[in-house]
Design a protein around this motif. Sequence first.
Motif, PDB file in Angstrom:
ATOM      1  N   UNK A  62       0.830  -1.209   0.000  1.00 48.43           N
ATOM      2  CA  UNK A  62       0.000   0.000   0.000  1.00 48.43           C
ATOM      3  C   UNK A  62       0.869   1.266   0.000  1.00 48.43           C
ATOM      4  N   UNK A  63       1.951   1.251   0.764  1.00 48.05           N
ATOM      5  CA  UNK A  63       2.850   2.406   0.822  1.00 48.05           C
ATOM      6  C   UNK A  63       3.531   2.631  -0.528  1.00 48.05           C
ATOM      7  N   UNK A  88       1.670   9.161  -6.097  1.00 50.87           N
ATOM      8  CA  UNK A  88       1.907  10.517  -5.593  1.00 50.87           C
ATOM      9  C   UNK A  88       0.716  11.069  -4.821  1.00 50.87           C
ATOM     10  N   UNK A  89       0.090  10.180  -4.044  1.00 47.70           N
ATOM     11  CA  UNK A  89      -1.003  10.597  -3.168  1.00 47.70           C
ATOM     12  C   UNK A  89      -0.397  11.041  -1.835  1.00 47.70           C
ATOM     13  N   UNK A  90      -0.863  12.165  -1.312  1.00 46.01           N
ATOM     14  CA  UNK A  90      -0.308  12.736  -0.084  1.00 46.01           C
ATOM     15  C   UNK A  90       1.209  12.885  -0.191  1.00 46.01           C
ATOM     16  N   UNK A  91       1.657  13.340  -1.344  1.00 50.85           N
ATOM     17  CA  UNK A  91       3.097  13.425  -1.592  1.00 50.85           C
ATOM     18  C   UNK A  91       3.805  14.334  -0.596  1.00 50.85           C
ATOM     19  N   UNK A  92       3.159  15.420  -0.182  1.00 55.09           N
ATOM     20  CA  UNK A  92       3.782  16.356   0.754  1.00 55.09           C
ATOM     21  C   UNK A  92       4.083  15.696   2.085  1.00 55.09           C
ATOM     22  N   UNK A  93       3.272  14.703   2.468  1.00 57.85           N
ATOM     23  CA  UNK A  93       3.495  13.977   3.722  1.00 57.85           C
ATOM     24  C   UNK A  93       4.496  12.844   3.510  1.00 57.85           C
ATOM     25  N   UNK A  94       4.275  12.062   2.464  1.00 57.45           N
ATOM     26  CA  UNK A  94       5.088  10.868   2.213  1.00 57.45           C
ATOM     27  C   UNK A  94       6.545  11.220   1.953  1.00 57.45           C
ATOM     28  N   UNK A  95       6.797  12.342   1.291  1.00 60.62           N
ATOM     29  CA  UNK A  95       8.175  12.748   0.997  1.00 60.62           C
ATOM     30  C   UNK A  95       8.978  13.007   2.266  1.00 60.62           C
ATOM     31  N   UNK A  96       8.290  13.260   3.356  1.00 56.34           N
ATOM     32  CA  UNK A  96       8.984  13.516   4.621  1.00 56.34           C
ATOM     33  C   UNK A  96       9.235  12.248   5.420  1.00 56.34           C
ATOM     34  N   UNK A  97       8.679  11.132   4.962  1.00 56.96           N
ATOM     35  CA  UNK A  97       8.825   9.886   5.704  1.00 56.96           C
ATOM     36  C   UNK A  97      10.141   9.189   5.406  1.00 56.96           C
ATOM     37  N   UNK A  98      10.734   8.609   6.429  1.00 56.99           N
ATOM     38  CA  UNK A  98      11.799   7.623   6.254  1.00 56.99           C
ATOM     39  C   UNK A  98      11.091   6.278   6.148  1.00 56.99           C
ATOM     40  N   UNK A  99      11.029   5.732   4.939  1.00 54.38           N
ATOM     41  CA  UNK A  99      10.186   4.560   4.692  1.00 54.38           C
ATOM     42  C   UNK A  99      10.577   3.357   5.548  1.00 54.38           C
ATOM     43  N   UNK A 100      11.880   3.145   5.722  1.00 54.42           N
ATOM     44  CA  UNK A 100      12.303   1.995   6.523  1.00 54.42           C
ATOM     45  C   UNK A 100      11.844   2.139   7.966  1.00 54.42           C
ATOM     46  N   UNK A 101      11.915   3.363   8.494  1.00 54.72           N
ATOM     47  CA  UNK A 101      11.421   3.587   9.853  1.00 54.72           C
ATOM     48  C   UNK A 101       9.918   3.340   9.937  1.00 54.72           C
ATOM     49  N   UNK A 102       9.207   3.755   8.899  1.00 52.97           N
ATOM     50  CA  UNK A 102       7.757   3.535   8.864  1.00 52.97           C
ATOM     51  C   UNK A 102       7.455   2.042   8.896  1.00 52.97           C
ATOM     52  N   UNK A 144     -11.905  11.782   9.802  1.00 59.46           N
ATOM     53  CA  UNK A 144     -11.269  12.277   8.591  1.00 59.46           C
ATOM     54  C   UNK A 144      -9.767  12.405   8.741  1.00 59.46           C
ATOM     55  N   UNK A 145      -9.256  13.544   8.296  1.00 59.56           N
ATOM     56  CA  UNK A 145      -7.811  13.744   8.321  1.00 59.56           C
ATOM     57  C   UNK A 145      -7.278  14.098   9.701  1.00 59.56           C
ATOM     58  N   UNK A 146      -8.153  14.102  10.704  1.00 60.02           N
ATOM     59  CA  UNK A 146      -7.652  14.167  12.085  1.00 60.02           C
ATOM     60  C   UNK A 146      -6.858  12.905  12.396  1.00 60.02           C
ATOM     61  N   UNK A 147      -7.210  11.817  11.729  1.00 64.20           N
ATOM     62  CA  UNK A 147      -6.501  10.552  11.909  1.00 64.20           C
ATOM     63  C   UNK A 147      -5.182  10.636  11.136  1.00 64.20           C
ATOM     64  N   UNK A 148      -4.050  10.356  11.770  1.00 69.02           N
ATOM     65  CA  UNK A 148      -2.779  10.381  11.030  1.00 69.02           C
ATOM     66  C   UNK A 148      -2.818   9.452   9.821  1.00 69.02           C
ATOM     67  N   UNK A 149      -2.134   9.826   8.767  1.00 69.13           N
ATOM     68  CA  UNK A 149      -2.130   9.035   7.540  1.00 69.13           C
ATOM     69  C   UNK A 149      -1.640   7.614   7.790  1.00 69.13           C
ATOM     70  N   UNK A 196     -10.251   7.830  -0.705  1.00 64.75           N
ATOM     71  CA  UNK A 196      -9.078   7.844  -1.594  1.00 64.75           C
ATOM     72  C   UNK A 196      -8.164   6.665  -1.326  1.00 64.75           C
ATOM     73  N   UNK A 197      -8.077   6.240  -0.062  1.00 63.86           N
ATOM     74  CA  UNK A 197      -7.199   5.114   0.274  1.00 63.86           C
ATOM     75  C   UNK A 197      -7.856   3.781  -0.082  1.00 63.86           C
ATOM     76  N   UNK A 198      -9.173   3.729  -0.068  1.00 63.40           N
ATOM     77  CA  UNK A 198      -9.859   2.527  -0.559  1.00 63.40           C
ATOM     78  C   UNK A 198      -9.601   2.379  -2.057  1.00 63.40           C
TER      79      UNK A 198
END
Length: 368
Positions: free
Chosen positions: A186-187, A194-208, A290-295, A340-342
């Motif tokens: 899914x990730x 490129x969904x939620x790109x502004x958030x995902x670009x800040x993630x360290x994927x391995x840490x996630x 809604x988006x109160x829930x972390x991605x 959108x995630x479904x």
Amino acid sequence: MMKSGRKLIYLVDDDITNLKIGKFALSECYQVVTFNSGSRLLAMLEQQIPDMILLDVEMPEMNGYETMEEIKRHEAYQKIPVIFLTAKSDIKSEMHGLSLGATDYIYKPFSPPLLQKRIEVQLLVKDQKEELSHMNNHLQDLVDIKTQSVAELKNAVLRTMSELVEVRDGVTGGHIDRTQCYFRILIDALAKQKIYRDIVDQWDMELIFQSAQLHDVGKIAIKDGILQKPGRLTDEEFAEIKRHTTFGEIVIEKIMEHTGEKAFLENAKVFAASHHEKWDGTGYPRHLKGEEIPLQGRLLAIVDVYDALVSADRPYKPPFTHEKAVEIILESKGHHFEPALVDLFISVEGQFKELSESFVNTYQTVSA
């Protein structure tokens, strides 16, 4: 190729007398090979690299500056210290030579003792640079080894804690492994689309990925009688089970108090607290909407429910087919799950099916 413990110096000058004087002055301390042109020097460099080059400036065909420029074009030769020897004593010529990369500039006629001392200094500088480079490389190797060791230790701790939960919660064996695999699908799709790109670009994927293992760590605090109950839970027991989300936060916060490595634990805390929240606000523990829930939590919610639906290791229900699980998730679009995630899940549901079938085959093989 010459063999000697002495440093090798190439002396280049079109004047045979200068070559003889230079070689005589230096041969007691160094191996000295002479060349009467820049082209012959360059040809020899292809065979053997010296410790230093003494290079005359004023030569026919290819002067010293042109020879120097050719030397610096080759990466293998760039660290060779070059001292210009010249009768030209103007500042402009000296600055030009130094700008080309020369380490020193000696005027003719030179004093042999002075020449020896200037060469000695430049060779010492070269040796110190090489030693420092070696030390830096060695230090980097040690840092890499230590970093790898810390990473392995961190992963071992994560894995041990996750397995401890699974040992106590007998009905969800393999859940951690499966959710990690589904989550990665899914990730990866989220990043590619490129969904939620502004958030995902800040993630360290391995840490996630690593921290997702701890989403159910709060079950450590749930009583065995409830956690291991083979049948359906009462309302009171289910209320207790739901507390594993807040228990998970508490457990992770306790770990964070005793470690400086907080990045992956912050993610783990988010997963633990939010993977049971629902898009319409009817989830737990905080009824976020809604988006109160972390991605992270919105993504893991789909993965977690999918695995619960298709798993064969839950005694209170038979496993659903992949198709039925997809249907249930679609029906929950806009209620339990973000629309959108479904849609994202539907775009890769074939990969989920393939992976779930491989888990079933693995389970059957192990059971047999």
